[in-house]
Design a protein around this motif. Structure first.
Motif, PDB file in Angstrom:
ATOM      1  N   THR A  61      -5.181  -2.815 -43.803  1.00  0.00           N
ATOM      2  CA  THR A  61      -5.483  -1.555 -43.779  1.00  0.00           C
ATOM      3  C   THR A  61      -4.439  -0.920 -43.490  1.00  0.00           C
ATOM      4  O   THR A  61      -3.275  -1.349 -43.003  1.00  0.00           O
ATOM      5  CB  THR A  61      -6.725  -1.187 -42.963  1.00  0.00           C
ATOM      6  N   GLY A  62      -4.581   0.653 -43.003  1.00  0.00           N
ATOM      7  CA  GLY A  62      -3.599   1.118 -42.221  1.00  0.00           C
ATOM      8  C   GLY A  62      -3.497   1.001 -40.888  1.00  0.00           C
ATOM      9  O   GLY A  62      -4.367   0.158 -40.443  1.00  0.00           O
ATOM     10  N   GLU A  92      -4.096  -3.915 -38.853  1.00  0.00           N
ATOM     11  CA  GLU A  92      -5.435  -4.783 -38.681  1.00  0.00           C
ATOM     12  C   GLU A  92      -4.767  -6.224 -39.128  1.00  0.00           C
ATOM     13  O   GLU A  92      -4.081  -6.428 -40.155  1.00  0.00           O
ATOM     14  CB  GLU A  92      -6.241  -4.302 -39.783  1.00  0.00           C
ATOM     15  N   SER A  93      -5.444  -7.059 -38.662  1.00  0.00           N
ATOM     16  CA  SER A  93      -5.069  -8.673 -38.754  1.00  0.00           C
ATOM     17  C   SER A  93      -5.948  -9.272 -39.574  1.00  0.00           C
ATOM     18  O   SER A  93      -7.079  -8.876 -39.680  1.00  0.00           O
ATOM     19  CB  SER A  93      -4.481  -9.130 -37.490  1.00  0.00           C
ATOM     20  N   SER A  94      -5.664 -10.570 -40.142  1.00  0.00           N
ATOM     21  CA  SER A  94      -6.489 -11.375 -40.414  1.00  0.00           C
ATOM     22  C   SER A  94      -6.970 -12.412 -39.707  1.00  0.00           C
ATOM     23  O   SER A  94      -6.087 -12.860 -38.711  1.00  0.00           O
ATOM     24  CB  SER A  94      -6.093 -12.167 -42.093  1.00  0.00           C
ATOM     25  N   VAL A 113      -3.555 -13.343 -37.690  1.00  0.00           N
ATOM     26  CA  VAL A 113      -2.255 -12.959 -38.091  1.00  0.00           C
ATOM     27  C   VAL A 113      -2.286 -11.530 -38.101  1.00  0.00           C
ATOM     28  O   VAL A 113      -2.934 -10.994 -38.565  1.00  0.00           O
ATOM     29  CB  VAL A 113      -1.851 -13.506 -39.497  1.00  0.00           C
ATOM     30  N   SER A 114      -1.267 -10.941 -37.317  1.00  0.00           N
ATOM     31  CA  SER A 114      -1.129  -9.451 -37.109  1.00  0.00           C
ATOM     32  C   SER A 114       0.317  -9.112 -37.670  1.00  0.00           C
ATOM     33  O   SER A 114       1.279  -9.849 -37.138  1.00  0.00           O
ATOM     34  CB  SER A 114      -1.559  -8.968 -35.518  1.00  0.00           C
ATOM     35  N   THR A 151       3.039 -12.003 -36.454  1.00  0.00           N
ATOM     36  CA  THR A 151       2.853 -13.061 -35.450  1.00  0.00           C
ATOM     37  C   THR A 151       1.496 -13.758 -35.919  1.00  0.00           C
ATOM     38  O   THR A 151       0.500 -13.208 -36.454  1.00  0.00           O
ATOM     39  CB  THR A 151       2.552 -12.324 -33.964  1.00  0.00           C
ATOM     40  N   LEU A 152       1.323 -15.138 -35.320  1.00  0.00           N
ATOM     41  CA  LEU A 152       0.332 -15.929 -35.455  1.00  0.00           C
ATOM     42  C   LEU A 152      -0.140 -16.277 -34.019  1.00  0.00           C
ATOM     43  O   LEU A 152       0.720 -16.801 -33.176  1.00  0.00           O
ATOM     44  CB  LEU A 152       0.601 -17.195 -36.109  1.00  0.00           C
ATOM     45  N   THR A 153      -1.380 -15.973 -33.593  1.00  0.00           N
ATOM     46  CA  THR A 153      -1.954 -16.273 -32.429  1.00  0.00           C
ATOM     47  C   THR A 153      -3.098 -17.306 -32.469  1.00  0.00           C
ATOM     48  O   THR A 153      -4.051 -17.059 -33.322  1.00  0.00           O
ATOM     49  CB  THR A 153      -2.328 -15.056 -31.551  1.00  0.00           C
TER      50      THR A 153
END
Length: 180
Positions: A61-62, A92-94, A113-114, A151-153
């Motif tokens: 998204t935005g 927005e991340s997944s 993931v963001s 990034t991946l957290t």
């Protein structure tokens, strides 16, 4: 989606903050007011960003973020201002939830993931002298650089403990823009 973006933009613009700072003195012998010193403009804003084209393919998204801008008058009494701006936006991340095993113990893991971007721009603004009621028109141009990174957290959902943080991708891009 577009209606909520328009409404959000209008609400955020109502709460944006801008100041203009100048110095004024009153001459005792004359009945006129004279100004000295250069005018400084500072702006703080809340941004709503809608990605386009290939950037939109990689975000859900935005984004939302903030911007800081500082401009100083080029010459006393002039209409040209020079300065810089800094901005940051988060998109927005997944999230993916799964069960992993560590030392034969099952743990529930969330991978997030963001994507974010931050940038620094050189800004030039000109006030051509067109006043519409309480508003004064200006023309602004900007050139700068933007750092875009993903990034991946990984987090243990049971203990809320951070398990891993990693940069997946990042890149620096040249930016330009114009405002009226």
């Amino acid at each position: 989606m577009k209606l909520s973006l328009v409404i959000s933009t209008i609400l955020i613009s109502l709460f944006s903050y801008s100041t203009t700072v100048g110095q004024e003195i009153q001459e005792e012998e004359q009945d006129t007011t004279s100004y000295y010193g250069k005018v400084i403009i500072t702006e703080i804003g809340l941004d709503v960003v809608q990605p386009l084209r290939t950037y939109a393919d990689r975000t859900l998204t935005g984004g939302i973020g903030f911007a800081l801008k500082a401009l100083i008058q080029r010459r006393e009494g002039g209409t040209v201002f020079l300065g810089g701006s800094f901005y940051y936006h988060g998109f927005e991340s997944s999230n993916v939830l799964y069960t992993d095993f560590f030392n034969n113990v099952a743990i529930n893991v969330r991978d997030k993931v963001s994507t974010q971007d931050m940038g620094l721009d050189f800004v030039m603004r000109k006030y051509p002298g067109l006043v519409l009621g309480r508003f004064e028109l200006y023309v602004e141009g900007s050139l700068g650089m933007k750092w875009i990174y993903t990034t991946l957290t990984s987090t243990d959902t049971d203990s809320n403990q951070n398990l891993n943080f990693d940069f997946l991708q990042n890149d620096i891009a040249f930016t330009y823009g114009a405002n009226l």
